[in-house]
Scaffold this motif. Sequence first.
Motif, PDB file in Angstrom:
ATOM      1  N   ALA A 133       1.118  -1.210  -0.244  1.00  0.00           N
ATOM      2  CA  ALA A 133       0.197  -0.068   0.052  1.00  0.00           C
ATOM      3  C   ALA A 133       0.721   1.096   0.060  1.00  0.00           C
ATOM      4  O   ALA A 133       0.716   2.118  -0.601  1.00  0.00           O
ATOM      5  CB  ALA A 133      -0.973   0.205   1.088  1.00  0.00           C
ATOM      6  N   LEU A 134       2.243   1.251   1.034  1.00  0.00           N
ATOM      7  CA  LEU A 134       2.485   2.505   0.524  1.00  0.00           C
ATOM      8  C   LEU A 134       3.506   3.004  -0.707  1.00  0.00           C
ATOM      9  O   LEU A 134       3.896   3.735  -0.972  1.00  0.00           O
ATOM     10  CB  LEU A 134       3.634   2.416   1.900  1.00  0.00           C
ATOM     11  CG  LEU A 134       3.748   2.482   3.218  1.00  0.00           C
ATOM     12  CD1 LEU A 134       4.813   2.599   4.217  1.00  0.00           C
ATOM     13  CD2 LEU A 134       2.723   3.725   4.140  1.00  0.00           C
ATOM     14  N   PHE A 135       3.558   1.666  -1.031  1.00  0.00           N
ATOM     15  CA  PHE A 135       4.448   1.742  -2.827  1.00  0.00           C
ATOM     16  C   PHE A 135       3.503   2.268  -3.979  1.00  0.00           C
ATOM     17  O   PHE A 135       3.949   3.190  -4.313  1.00  0.00           O
ATOM     18  CB  PHE A 135       5.274   0.050  -2.527  1.00  0.00           C
ATOM     19  CG  PHE A 135       5.529   0.307  -4.109  1.00  0.00           C
ATOM     20  CD1 PHE A 135       6.719   0.956  -4.119  1.00  0.00           C
ATOM     21  CD2 PHE A 135       4.551  -0.672  -5.471  1.00  0.00           C
ATOM     22  CE1 PHE A 135       6.820   0.565  -5.983  1.00  0.00           C
ATOM     23  CE2 PHE A 135       5.160  -0.674  -6.363  1.00  0.00           C
ATOM     24  CZ  PHE A 135       6.615   0.263  -6.717  1.00  0.00           C
ATOM     25  N   MET A 136       2.284   1.733  -3.843  1.00  0.00           N
ATOM     26  CA  MET A 136       1.436   1.759  -4.506  1.00  0.00           C
ATOM     27  C   MET A 136       0.274   4.066  -4.094  1.00  0.00           C
ATOM     28  O   MET A 136       0.866   3.925  -5.297  1.00  0.00           O
ATOM     29  CB  MET A 136      -0.009   1.215  -4.512  1.00  0.00           C
ATOM     30  CG  MET A 136      -0.173   0.232  -5.380  1.00  0.00           C
ATOM     31  SD  MET A 136       0.640  -0.377  -6.262  1.00  0.00           S
ATOM     32  CE  MET A 136      -0.197   0.134  -7.559  1.00  0.00           C
ATOM     33  N   GLU A 137       1.350   4.141  -2.817  1.00  0.00           N
ATOM     34  CA  GLU A 137       0.435   5.644  -2.298  1.00  0.00           C
ATOM     35  C   GLU A 137       1.099   6.382  -3.362  1.00  0.00           C
ATOM     36  O   GLU A 137       2.085   7.391  -4.215  1.00  0.00           O
ATOM     37  CB  GLU A 137       1.233   5.515  -0.808  1.00  0.00           C
ATOM     38  CG  GLU A 137       0.371   7.526  -0.721  1.00  0.00           C
ATOM     39  CD  GLU A 137       0.152   7.615   0.697  1.00  0.00           C
ATOM     40  OE1 GLU A 137      -0.013   8.473   0.935  1.00  0.00           O
ATOM     41  OE2 GLU A 137       0.546   6.006   1.521  1.00  0.00           O
ATOM     42  N   ARG A 138       3.201   5.758  -3.159  1.00  0.00           N
ATOM     43  CA  ARG A 138       3.866   6.698  -4.460  1.00  0.00           C
ATOM     44  C   ARG A 138       3.893   6.829  -5.367  1.00  0.00           C
ATOM     45  O   ARG A 138       4.142   7.565  -6.162  1.00  0.00           O
ATOM     46  CB  ARG A 138       5.533   5.686  -4.028  1.00  0.00           C
ATOM     47  CG  ARG A 138       6.170   6.153  -2.495  1.00  0.00           C
ATOM     48  CD  ARG A 138       7.298   5.903  -2.045  1.00  0.00           C
ATOM     49  NE  ARG A 138       7.694   6.342  -1.081  1.00  0.00           N
ATOM     50  CZ  ARG A 138       9.296   6.841  -0.324  1.00  0.00           C
ATOM     51  NH1 ARG A 138       9.776   7.124  -1.304  1.00  0.00           N
ATOM     52  NH2 ARG A 138       9.088   7.221   1.098  1.00  0.00           N
ATOM     53  N   VAL A 139       3.277   5.753  -5.756  1.00  0.00           N
ATOM     54  CA  VAL A 139       3.387   5.335  -7.517  1.00  0.00           C
ATOM     55  C   VAL A 139       2.366   6.156  -8.027  1.00  0.00           C
ATOM     56  O   VAL A 139       2.091   6.519  -8.696  1.00  0.00           O
ATOM     57  CB  VAL A 139       2.829   3.886  -7.985  1.00  0.00           C
ATOM     58  CG1 VAL A 139       3.124   3.976  -9.509  1.00  0.00           C
ATOM     59  CG2 VAL A 139       4.133   2.733  -8.067  1.00  0.00           C
ATOM     60  N   GLU A 140       0.813   6.311  -7.295  1.00  0.00           N
ATOM     61  CA  GLU A 140       0.306   7.399  -7.247  1.00  0.00           C
ATOM     62  C   GLU A 140       0.378   8.051  -7.581  1.00  0.00           C
ATOM     63  O   GLU A 140      -0.338   9.407  -8.354  1.00  0.00           O
ATOM     64  CB  GLU A 140      -1.572   6.662  -6.292  1.00  0.00           C
ATOM     65  CG  GLU A 140      -2.381   7.322  -6.538  1.00  0.00           C
ATOM     66  CD  GLU A 140      -3.380   7.132  -5.832  1.00  0.00           C
ATOM     67  OE1 GLU A 140      -4.996   8.637  -5.823  1.00  0.00           O
ATOM     68  OE2 GLU A 140      -3.058   6.468  -4.771  1.00  0.00           O
ATOM     69  N   ALA A 141       1.199   8.929  -6.122  1.00  0.00           N
ATOM     70  CA  ALA A 141       1.716  10.906  -6.394  1.00  0.00           C
ATOM     71  C   ALA A 141       2.528  10.860  -7.544  1.00  0.00           C
ATOM     72  O   ALA A 141       2.523  12.269  -8.156  1.00  0.00           O
ATOM     73  CB  ALA A 141       2.378  10.421  -4.881  1.00  0.00           C
ATOM     74  N   ARG A 142       3.029   9.751  -8.403  1.00  0.00           N
ATOM     75  CA  ARG A 142       4.475  10.309  -9.129  1.00  0.00           C
ATOM     76  C   ARG A 142       3.096  10.467 -10.678  1.00  0.00           C
ATOM     77  O   ARG A 142       3.266  11.265 -11.441  1.00  0.00           O
ATOM     78  CB  ARG A 142       4.620   9.056  -9.185  1.00  0.00           C
ATOM     79  CG  ARG A 142       6.351   9.422  -8.699  1.00  0.00           C
ATOM     80  CD  ARG A 142       7.155   8.511  -9.109  1.00  0.00           C
ATOM     81  NE  ARG A 142       7.896   7.698  -7.755  1.00  0.00           N
ATOM     82  CZ  ARG A 142       8.704   7.267  -7.831  1.00  0.00           C
ATOM     83  NH1 ARG A 142       9.563   6.169  -8.588  1.00  0.00           N
ATOM     84  NH2 ARG A 142      10.137   7.124  -6.395  1.00  0.00           N
ATOM     85  N   LEU A 143       2.069   9.932 -10.493  1.00  0.00           N
ATOM     86  CA  LEU A 143       1.659   9.798 -11.216  1.00  0.00           C
ATOM     87  C   LEU A 143       0.201  10.780 -11.811  1.00  0.00           C
ATOM     88  O   LEU A 143      -0.461  11.144 -12.792  1.00  0.00           O
ATOM     89  CB  LEU A 143       0.392   8.256 -11.527  1.00  0.00           C
ATOM     90  CG  LEU A 143       0.754   7.079 -12.145  1.00  0.00           C
ATOM     91  CD1 LEU A 143       1.043   6.200 -12.493  1.00  0.00           C
ATOM     92  CD2 LEU A 143       1.932   6.969 -13.113  1.00  0.00           C
ATOM     93  N   ARG A 144      -0.221  11.127 -10.727  1.00  0.00           N
ATOM     94  CA  ARG A 144      -0.694  12.650  -9.921  1.00  0.00           C
ATOM     95  C   ARG A 144      -0.106  13.846 -10.929  1.00  0.00           C
ATOM     96  O   ARG A 144      -1.158  14.623 -11.894  1.00  0.00           O
ATOM     97  CB  ARG A 144      -1.332  12.813  -8.840  1.00  0.00           C
ATOM     98  CG  ARG A 144      -2.231  13.427  -8.585  1.00  0.00           C
ATOM     99  CD  ARG A 144      -2.895  13.487  -7.211  1.00  0.00           C
ATOM    100  NE  ARG A 144      -3.227  11.984  -6.063  1.00  0.00           N
ATOM    101  CZ  ARG A 144      -2.031  11.997  -5.283  1.00  0.00           C
ATOM    102  NH1 ARG A 144      -1.687  12.719  -4.698  1.00  0.00           N
ATOM    103  NH2 ARG A 144      -2.567  11.062  -4.788  1.00  0.00           N
ATOM    104  N   HIS A 145       0.895  13.761 -11.098  1.00  0.00           N
ATOM    105  CA  HIS A 145       1.916  14.643 -11.499  1.00  0.00           C
ATOM    106  C   HIS A 145       2.337  14.745 -13.010  1.00  0.00           C
ATOM    107  O   HIS A 145       1.444  16.064 -13.806  1.00  0.00           O
ATOM    108  CB  HIS A 145       3.052  15.071 -10.665  1.00  0.00           C
ATOM    109  CG  HIS A 145       2.906  15.267  -9.629  1.00  0.00           C
ATOM    110  ND1 HIS A 145       2.487  16.276  -8.653  1.00  0.00           N
ATOM    111  CD2 HIS A 145       3.231  14.557  -8.119  1.00  0.00           C
ATOM    112  CE1 HIS A 145       2.163  16.611  -7.613  1.00  0.00           C
ATOM    113  NE2 HIS A 145       2.695  15.435  -7.367  1.00  0.00           N
TER     114      HIS A 145
END
Length: 86
Positions: free
Chosen positions: A17-29
């Motif tokens: 879940a922590l890893f996917m949160e980082r991926v999502e934050a990068r994709l959001r930008h």
Amino acid sequence: MTAWLVLVVPLLIMFFALFMERVEARLRHVAVQENEVEEFLEQARPDEVRALYGHGIGRALELFRLRRRGGRAARLRPRRTRGNGS
């Protein structure tokens, strides 16, 4: 063995879940915003729609932004390829 599973499985889920949160934050930008797409669809010109069809939303939005800023969109229009006809 069961005790290990009880400890390891929640930890694995938490790290995932922590890893996917980082991926999502990068994709959001990097991702295209919904309001940009709506504005594009309402105000797009034919060359920008052609760019959408031929090159994808990224290139079409680039042309759209250049036009709105008064940039050199005419020079950056996508080239049409024509068949040989034989």
